[in-house]
Design a protein around this motif. Structure first.
Motif: not given
Lengths: 499, 98
Positions: A267, A269-275, A304, A408
């Motif tokens: 939960e 890492s992934g969506q919402g984190y800068q590439s 969350e 993030p």
């Protein structure tokens, strides 16, 4: 040759070997502060005379053959939320402008006992509420990597002092990420020990069930050395843990993670984190695998809700803690014209003494605790806290430590989120669960994001009172990354021109 | 979830002993609205069978021996006082004049 770019461990060795004195080392750092702090604004108060007096004292003791602690004579920057006797302590607020505490916090007493030289007090978001130092009543601190960007918060001053070589060691405090997020965005190392590991006596309270002081430095070993100075049971703090301090210095020197299980929190890492943040995080995981660790994925489904619960619990506790600023016994008093009542003076003082974010949180906390809303808000948030602790228990059953990116994104621009509290709060999404459960966590640099060239932080979380585990993993990862890069991350920081 | 009104914020400000201007109240009401929307999700998972946690350490009633120890002198304790008189904190009037 020992200079301001050396590590605290190297400075310690040089002082022991007699190739430099503490006075010389302290003067080097005071000179650097004079040179660059107009640009960085890491310090609210530079305590030149006291620092030099402390340094002379350590040098005299060393000359007379006294046995000294490892960090004796090494300079340090102190976050302005910890009381130091006779030295201005403002918490970044107008409320405490000019206040000089009549006593030392336990952290300061331990630093003095160890002969650590305190250079001065560092800038912070007012009463430690914020993620950018922009809530300081005395103006923001600038990130030494890019002076137009935030240094993180609330302990942005301490982190910026390290990154600009104004001090090799610093003290921070972490309620929801105020040590780790500044460390992440400045390419430095910051540790939030297990709740109760470091005494809160003399730490001006923001959220008592979450606040924890900890060590900040430029290397994992330096934070470990400082950790062992400030940690330990204290009768003056009823929430202090009465147990031996974990052997964190030995753990930082182990440089071995063979057989350790490292849990990646799905939960976080992934969506919402800068590439670029995710890229550097994953590359760091590869280094840990090469070093012999086993990577497992763990899920913490209630994370969350952590941010929402935090922004109810912390303001609730703050609304109670900050009631002490009533203009009666210390601090600011406004409107006392001989006719106004105590209550009117209190109202006017708190109107003028507190900044916008502090008022926002006091009002939010007052709302969450008020009758009719208590169960729905504060009560529900406390239940979420239980669920977070259960998530950690399940995760630590599968892994020795847990990891995630610390933040993030990399450092954002000063001014970008100033009037958007919800966006500002999102910075703390990966750091907050740690405080809610009372466990320990560290942030160390894992590279520069390719898209903006700014530092990325790698977070390691360890179970309560097993702080040595995060130092073991952090020390190993740091050594592997420095070996891969052929240099330290901070060797790439732009040189400040000074003015 | 109903929004938070300016009057409600004014009431909270009174409870918190903070004087606020009309424009501050308006601004804060708008911001509190968006914050409360963001934090309301805690109610989704707070089931009746989950016990609340107020503190990370399982501690109750930590006490120490009641022994006399050195403490601040009255001069030190008063060193930060906005006003003092005869070794005491001097405060504005607490009761009305009538």
């Amino acid at each position: 040759m020992t200079n301001i770019h050396s590590t605290a461990a190297q400075m310690s060795d040089a002082l022991s070997a007699g190739t430099i004195t503490s006075v010389e080392l302290t003067e080097q750092h005071l000179d650097q502060i004079t040179k660059v702090d107009k640009q960085v604004h890491a310090f609210l108060h530079v305590d030149r005379e006291n620092a030099l007096a402390q340094a002379r004292d350590v040098d005299a003791k060393r000359k007379s053959g006294q046995k000294l602690s490892a960090l004796a004579g090494v300079p340090l920057a102190l976050k302005d939320v910890l009381a130091q006797k006779g030295v201005p302590t403002t918490c970044g607020s107008k409320m405490l402008e000019g206040w000089r505490p009549p006593y030392d916090s336990t952290v300061v007493a331990k630093l003095k006992q160890a002969g650590v030289v305190i250079l001065g007090k560092t800038n912070m978001d007012e009463f430690a509420m914020g993620s950018s130092t922009e809530n300081s009543a005395y103006g923001p601190t600038h990130n030494p990597w890019d002076l137009t960007r935030i240094p993180g918060g609330s302990g942005g001053g301490s982190a910026a002092a390290l990154a600009s070589f104004e001090a090799p060691l610093a003290i921070g405090t972490d309620t929801g990420g105020s040590i780790r997020q500044p460390a992440a965005v400045t390419g430095t190392v910051g540790v939030k020990p297990t709740y109760g590991a470091v005494s809160r006596y003399g730490l001006v309270a923001f959220s008592s069930s979450l606040d924890q002081a900890g060590p900040c430095a430029r290397t994992v070993l330096d934070t470990a050395l400082l950790h062992e100075v400030i940690a330990g049971y204290d009768q003056m703090d009823s929430t202090s843990i009465n147990a031996p301090v974990p052997q964190v210095v030995a753990a930082a020197k182990k440089l071995d993670v063979k057989g350790l299980k490292i849990g990646v929190v799905k939960e976080l890492s992934g969506q919402g984190y800068q590439s670029g943040v995710l890229q550097r995080f994953n590359e760091a995981l590869d280094e840990l695998v090469k070093a012999g660790a086993e990577i497992v994925e763990v899920s913490c489904p209630n994370f969350e809700y952590a941010l929402a619960a935090y922004y109810l619990i912390a303001p609730s506790e703050a609304s109670s803690n900050l009631a002490r600023f009533d203009s009666m016994r210390y601090g600011l008093r406004v409107g006392d014209d001989g006719k106004a009542s105590a209550e009117e003076v209190m109202n006017l003082t708190r109107h003028e003494g507190f900044g916008a974010e502090v008022k926002r949180r006091i009002i939010l906390g007052t709302y969450a605790l008020s009758s009719g809303y208590y169960d729905a808000y504060y009560g529900s948030a406390q239940k979420v806290r239980t669920l977070l602790i259960r998530d950690y228990q399940a995760a630590f059953a599968k892994a020795d430590v847990l990891v995630s990116p610390t933040c993030p994104t990399t450092a954002f621009k000063l001014g970008e989120n100033v009037d958007n509290p919800v966006a500002m709060y999102l910075n703390d999404i990966a750091t907050i669960p740690v405080n809610m459960a009372g466990i320990g966590a560290m942030s160390l640099p894992c590279g520069l994001a390719p898209e903006d060239g700014l530092p990325v932080g790698f977070q390691i979380m360890s179970p309560a009172m097993k702080d040595d585990l995060m130092y073991q993993v952090g020390g190993t990862l740091e050594a592997a990354l420095v070996n891969k890069w052929g240099k330290t991350l901070l060797s790439d920081i732009p040189v400040l021109a000074g003015k | 979830m109903a929004g938070i009104s300016r009057d409600e914020v004014a009431h909270l400000a009174r409870l918190a002993r903070i004087e606020m201007s009309d424009s501050e109240l308006d601004h804060l009401a708008t911001q509190l609205d968006s914050i409360l929307v963001a934090v309301a999700s805690v109610q989704e998972v707070a089931q009746a069978d989950v016990s609340p946690t107020s503190h990370p350490l399982p501690l109750t009633n930590v006490t120490r021996e009641d022994v006399v120890r050195p403490s601040l002198s009255s001069e030190e304790a008063l060193s930060g006082a906005p006003a003092q008189v005869e070794d005491r904190f001097k405060v504005p009037q607490i009761l009305g004049e009538e």
